[in-house]
Write an enzyme that holds these catalytic residues in place. Sequence first.
Site, PDB file in Angstrom:
ATOM      1  N   LYS A 100      -4.862   4.771  -5.513  1.00  0.00           N
ATOM      2  CA  LYS A 100      -5.191   3.539  -6.247  1.00  0.00           C
ATOM      3  C   LYS A 100      -6.467   2.924  -5.685  1.00  0.00           C
ATOM      4  CE  LYS A 100      -0.400   2.769  -7.472  1.00  0.00           C
ATOM      5  NZ  LYS A 100       0.891   2.202  -7.077  1.00  0.00           N
ATOM      6  N   GLN A 102       3.755  -2.010  -3.352  1.00  0.00           N
ATOM      7  CA  GLN A 102       4.131  -0.603  -3.500  1.00  0.00           C
ATOM      8  C   GLN A 102       5.633  -0.440  -3.273  1.00  0.00           C
ATOM      9  OE1 GLN A 102       1.999   1.917  -4.497  1.00  0.00           O
ATOM     10  NE2 GLN A 102       3.876   3.118  -4.633  1.00  0.00           N
ATOM     11  N   ASP A 144       1.316  -5.106 -12.145  1.00  0.00           N
ATOM     12  CA  ASP A 144       2.319  -4.057 -12.367  1.00  0.00           C
ATOM     13  C   ASP A 144       3.253  -4.415 -13.524  1.00  0.00           C
ATOM     14  OD1 ASP A 144       2.155  -1.704 -10.998  1.00  0.00           O
ATOM     15  OD2 ASP A 144       3.168  -2.438  -9.187  1.00  0.00           O
TER      16      ASP A 144
END
Length: 367
Positions: free
Chosen positions: A126, A170, A193
């Site tokens: 990422k 994460q 997200d």
Amino acid sequence: MASTLIVPDCSSSTAAGASCFIPVNKIRIRRSVFHVHQQISIARWGHKASLLNIDTRRLFSPMALTVASNAETSAKVIDGKSVAKHIREEISTEISRMKEAIGVIPGLAVVLVGDRKDSATYVRNKKKACDDVGIKSYEIHLSEDSTEQEVLKYISEFNDDPSIHGILVQLPLPRHMNEENVLNAVSIDKDVDGFHPLNIGRLAMRGREPMFVPCTPKGCIVLLHRYGVTIKGKRAVVIGRSNIVGMPAALLLQREDATVTIVHSRTKNPEEIVRQADIIISAAGQPNMVRGSWIKPGAVIIDVGINPVDVRSKSPRGYHLVGDVCYEEACRVASAITPVPGGVGPMTIAMLLSNTLSSAKRAHNFD
Ligand code: NAD
């Protein structure tokens, strides 16, 4: 990387000894049932753009003409890798334009807790993707034994920092942390997200707009748009109901006026349900589960599954990645399919970059 699995040969119902890992361009397949090809036109991809936070007009380009078609098979390959590359180029151009016009660079903060190798790899990928398009990335890496309070403290700082437009935690978090508390702490307008319950709730409600849509399901829908697949009025089956893929994918399809059924691990006779689908999105994490016989001729298949399969004798790495769908069998029946790897995977990161850019634009009222 999750542990690898030994699975039955995907093509056991077909040629003896054939394997699902045979490159599709080496397979000889009869042309027969593919009357639904006209579904895959390249004409329509401008609608629902606001929800997906992508300027679909800009992304519609000759790129769509590069639909990879296998000469000897009937299913078109939905090439997520090249669509994602194109989207990243568009994002990069937009970021340069914004920087020039108002001096703002989008910022993405990533919180990583613990030493899981797969998580570290995802975060590294990422970060690299951010660097490539011009997004500034910030990373906090906390040890496995840090407390939930520490994680919440960093999230709170990122929430208050105007140079950060997206915050990504994460997953999975260490077991002693409450994932719900942590995800709830991310400010809804930096939730790139799309996992905040308010964003998911809005996604589920008619007439409401989430600020962000979760990246993997969003990538699936963008691929369908990109390849001109009609969703409205179609029967769609989503396999899997996880919070991060299956459930939001089903909500997105429903918003696009598909009639949606969810198949999960407790569903009886899943093959009968899947066989009715014009569009299949599979996110079960079960290698080669969906066989050719489960697929309606002409269906479009988006295979989200990424499953490491033990092939010690065939690969120096010791494993191959396969999807949930038996690719070789599906290619004979479907009209279009995403490969694994190279299908949905690259789209997930592209959608994260897209969400981060949208967030920065929204924060600075930049169109
Ligand atoms: P998960 O384990 O959280 O959820 C799996 C879902 O599949 C569950 O809802 C379960 O009910 C269902 N399921 C399991 N076995 C089933 C069966 N035999 N029949 C029907 N349904 C079944 O997994 P997830 O996080 O949603 O991920 C699913 C898959 O997608 C995994 O392979 C994962 O690696 C992959 N994935 C890919 C990307 C990407 O970017 N391409 C992103 C996220 C996840």
